[in-house]
Design a protein around this motif. Sequence first.
Motif, PDB file in Angstrom:
ATOM      1  N   GLN A   1     -12.865  40.224   0.840  1.00 12.86           N
ATOM      2  CA  GLN A   1     -13.819  41.067   1.564  1.00 12.86           C
ATOM      3  C   GLN A   1     -13.758  40.605   3.008  1.00 12.86           C
ATOM      4  N   LYS A   2     -13.162  41.401   3.864  1.00  7.57           N
ATOM      5  CA  LYS A   2     -12.945  40.962   5.238  1.00  7.57           C
ATOM      6  C   LYS A   2     -13.893  41.669   6.191  1.00  7.57           C
ATOM      7  N   GLU A   3     -14.499  40.861   7.056  1.00  8.72           N
ATOM      8  CA  GLU A   3     -15.423  41.420   8.032  1.00  8.72           C
ATOM      9  C   GLU A   3     -14.639  41.949   9.230  1.00  8.72           C
ATOM     10  N   GLY A   4     -15.045  43.102   9.720  1.00  8.32           N
ATOM     11  CA  GLY A   4     -14.454  43.653  10.933  1.00  8.32           C
ATOM     12  C   GLY A   4     -13.211  44.483  10.708  1.00  8.32           C
ATOM     13  N   GLY A   5     -13.285  45.404   9.775  1.00  6.83           N
ATOM     14  CA  GLY A   5     -12.201  46.360   9.630  1.00  6.83           C
ATOM     15  C   GLY A   5     -11.040  45.885   8.793  1.00  6.83           C
ATOM     16  N   VAL A   6     -10.170  46.821   8.499  1.00  2.39           N
ATOM     17  CA  VAL A   6      -9.029  46.500   7.644  1.00  2.39           C
ATOM     18  C   VAL A   6      -7.731  46.590   8.426  1.00  2.39           C
ATOM     19  N   GLU A   7      -7.307  45.474   8.918  1.00  6.29           N
ATOM     20  CA  GLU A   7      -5.973  45.403   9.497  1.00  6.29           C
ATOM     21  C   GLU A   7      -5.118  44.672   8.471  1.00  6.29           C
ATOM     22  N   SER A   8      -3.842  44.954   8.473  1.00  4.70           N
ATOM     23  CA  SER A   8      -3.020  44.345   7.435  1.00  4.70           C
ATOM     24  C   SER A   8      -2.891  42.845   7.666  1.00  4.70           C
ATOM     25  N   ASP A   9      -3.034  42.126   6.617  1.00  2.00           N
ATOM     26  CA  ASP A   9      -3.040  40.673   6.697  1.00  2.00           C
ATOM     27  C   ASP A   9      -2.243  40.118   5.529  1.00  2.00           C
ATOM     28  N   VAL A  10      -1.708  38.970   5.702  1.00  2.00           N
ATOM     29  CA  VAL A  10      -0.941  38.357   4.624  1.00  2.00           C
ATOM     30  C   VAL A  10      -1.708  37.149   4.109  1.00  2.00           C
ATOM     31  N   TYR A  11      -1.972  37.157   2.843  1.00  2.00           N
ATOM     32  CA  TYR A  11      -2.613  36.009   2.197  1.00  2.00           C
ATOM     33  C   TYR A  11      -1.623  35.442   1.191  1.00  2.00           C
TER      34      TYR A  11
ATOM     35  N   THR B   1      -7.982  35.268 -10.944  1.00  2.00           N
ATOM     36  CA  THR B   1      -8.690  36.106  -9.972  1.00  2.00           C
ATOM     37  C   THR B   1      -9.483  35.228  -9.030  1.00  2.00           C
ATOM     38  N   LYS B   2      -9.291  35.443  -7.736  1.00  2.00           N
ATOM     39  CA  LYS B   2     -10.101  34.717  -6.745  1.00  2.00           C
ATOM     40  C   LYS B   2     -10.732  35.716  -5.793  1.00  2.00           C
ATOM     41  N   HIS B   3     -12.047  35.625  -5.682  1.00  2.00           N
ATOM     42  CA  HIS B   3     -12.790  36.428  -4.717  1.00  2.00           C
ATOM     43  C   HIS B   3     -13.141  35.537  -3.548  1.00  2.00           C
ATOM     44  N   PHE B   4     -13.016  36.038  -2.336  1.00  2.00           N
ATOM     45  CA  PHE B   4     -13.589  35.305  -1.214  1.00  2.00           C
ATOM     46  C   PHE B   4     -13.842  36.236  -0.044  1.00  2.00           C
ATOM     47  N   ARG B   5     -14.579  35.700   0.931  1.00  2.00           N
ATOM     48  CA  ARG B   5     -14.951  36.504   2.090  1.00  2.00           C
ATOM     49  C   ARG B   5     -14.312  35.924   3.330  1.00  2.00           C
ATOM     50  N   ASP B   6     -13.830  36.811   4.168  1.00  2.00           N
ATOM     51  CA  ASP B   6     -13.220  36.395   5.420  1.00  2.00           C
ATOM     52  C   ASP B   6     -14.142  36.885   6.533  1.00  2.00           C
ATOM     53  N   LEU B   7     -15.040  35.980   6.990  1.00  2.00           N
ATOM     54  CA  LEU B   7     -16.030  36.373   7.997  1.00  2.00           C
ATOM     55  C   LEU B   7     -15.512  36.028   9.396  1.00  2.00           C
TER      56      LEU B   7
ATOM     57  N   ASP C   1     -17.168  34.945  12.282  1.00  2.00           N
ATOM     58  CA  ASP C   1     -17.582  33.638  12.788  1.00  2.00           C
ATOM     59  C   ASP C   1     -18.636  33.066  11.841  1.00  2.00           C
ATOM     60  N   GLU C   2     -19.442  32.192  12.317  1.00  2.00           N
ATOM     61  CA  GLU C   2     -20.461  31.459  11.551  1.00  2.00           C
ATOM     62  C   GLU C   2     -19.899  30.867  10.251  1.00  2.00           C
ATOM     63  N   GLU C   3     -20.802  30.578   9.331  1.00  2.00           N
ATOM     64  CA  GLU C   3     -20.334  29.914   8.113  1.00  2.00           C
ATOM     65  C   GLU C   3     -19.669  30.907   7.181  1.00  2.00           C
ATOM     66  N   GLN C   4     -18.763  30.390   6.405  1.00  3.13           N
ATOM     67  CA  GLN C   4     -18.034  31.250   5.455  1.00  3.13           C
ATOM     68  C   GLN C   4     -18.810  31.433   4.183  1.00  3.13           C
TER      69      GLN C   4
ATOM     70  N   PHE D   1     -11.090  32.379 -13.062  1.00  8.84           N
ATOM     71  CA  PHE D   1     -11.880  33.246 -12.190  1.00  8.84           C
ATOM     72  C   PHE D   1     -12.674  32.399 -11.210  1.00  8.84           C
ATOM     73  N   ASP D   2     -12.632  32.788  -9.933  1.00  5.27           N
ATOM     74  CA  ASP D   2     -13.376  32.052  -8.913  1.00  5.27           C
ATOM     75  C   ASP D   2     -14.030  33.052  -7.977  1.00  5.27           C
ATOM     76  N   THR D   3     -15.334  32.917  -7.805  1.00  6.75           N
ATOM     77  CA  THR D   3     -16.051  33.814  -6.914  1.00  6.75           C
ATOM     78  C   THR D   3     -17.041  32.994  -6.096  1.00  6.75           C
ATOM     79  N   PRO D   4     -17.269  33.336  -4.799  1.00  7.93           N
ATOM     80  CA  PRO D   4     -18.209  32.540  -4.005  1.00  7.93           C
ATOM     81  C   PRO D   4     -19.644  32.724  -4.476  1.00  7.93           C
ATOM     82  N   PRO D   5     -20.483  31.714  -4.308  1.00 12.79           N
ATOM     83  CA  PRO D   5     -21.859  31.833  -4.798  1.00 12.79           C
ATOM     84  C   PRO D   5     -22.625  32.967  -4.133  1.00 12.79           C
TER      85      PRO D   5
END
Lengths: 133, 75
Positions: free
Chosen positions: A51-61, A122-128, A130-133, B40-44
């Motif tokens: 879940q990336k903040e600030g629009g969807v530009e193509s990125d490589v993870y 499966t890994k979920h994460f957020r790409d914010l 600034d501030e804390e992740q 499975f891994d998800t942030p809190p």
Amino acid sequence: MSKMSEEKIIKMIKRMVYVDEIETQSLAIGSVMEIGDVHRAAPFSRILAVQKEGGVESDVYDFDDYSIFSMKSSPPLPPVQVESFHYHHRPIQIDQVRVLGVSTAGTFQVGGVDHVDALNYTKHFRDLQDEEQ
Amino acid sequence: MNHIVHNYGLHVGNIRVTGVSGSSLFLIGDNKTVRLQSFFDTPPESLIVRTQGPVVEEGNVSIEQNVGRKNNKND
């Protein structure tokens, strides 16, 4: 266990399956819907849900940057050493099946299957920004 | 050990499944071995449900000593 009895276990005859109607809406991400007999099914999927903040530009993870994808699974258990005999008197009869979705290395099987070995990361994460992740 | 299984009959009218996901298996038929694994891994933060603004409502709760229990069936 003698070779004879081992043979009996391996050669267990699978039942005939009669399904009158099947409706499936979606099959996604390494999933499979099978009709008929299968010896071995081993679906596998690796997912990075960002879940990336600030629009969807193509990125490589890269999967290698996240430790979950290198986690090892436990070794398979030894087979059950019990001599068993199956008597199939009637086939399996299903009038109607409706499955909305199959996803993420899921399996929807109509018919016999000897071995299923499904694996999913499966890994979920957020790409914010600034501030804390 | 002598293990005998009689599959006399199986007739199902209707099956409705919403989802089969994350290395799951929905099987109509016979099988030998099944091994289903999912990491499975998800942030809190994604599991915490909260309202957008600050909570302005305040409530006062007073707790009375529960004396006689025999008439208090809703306890």
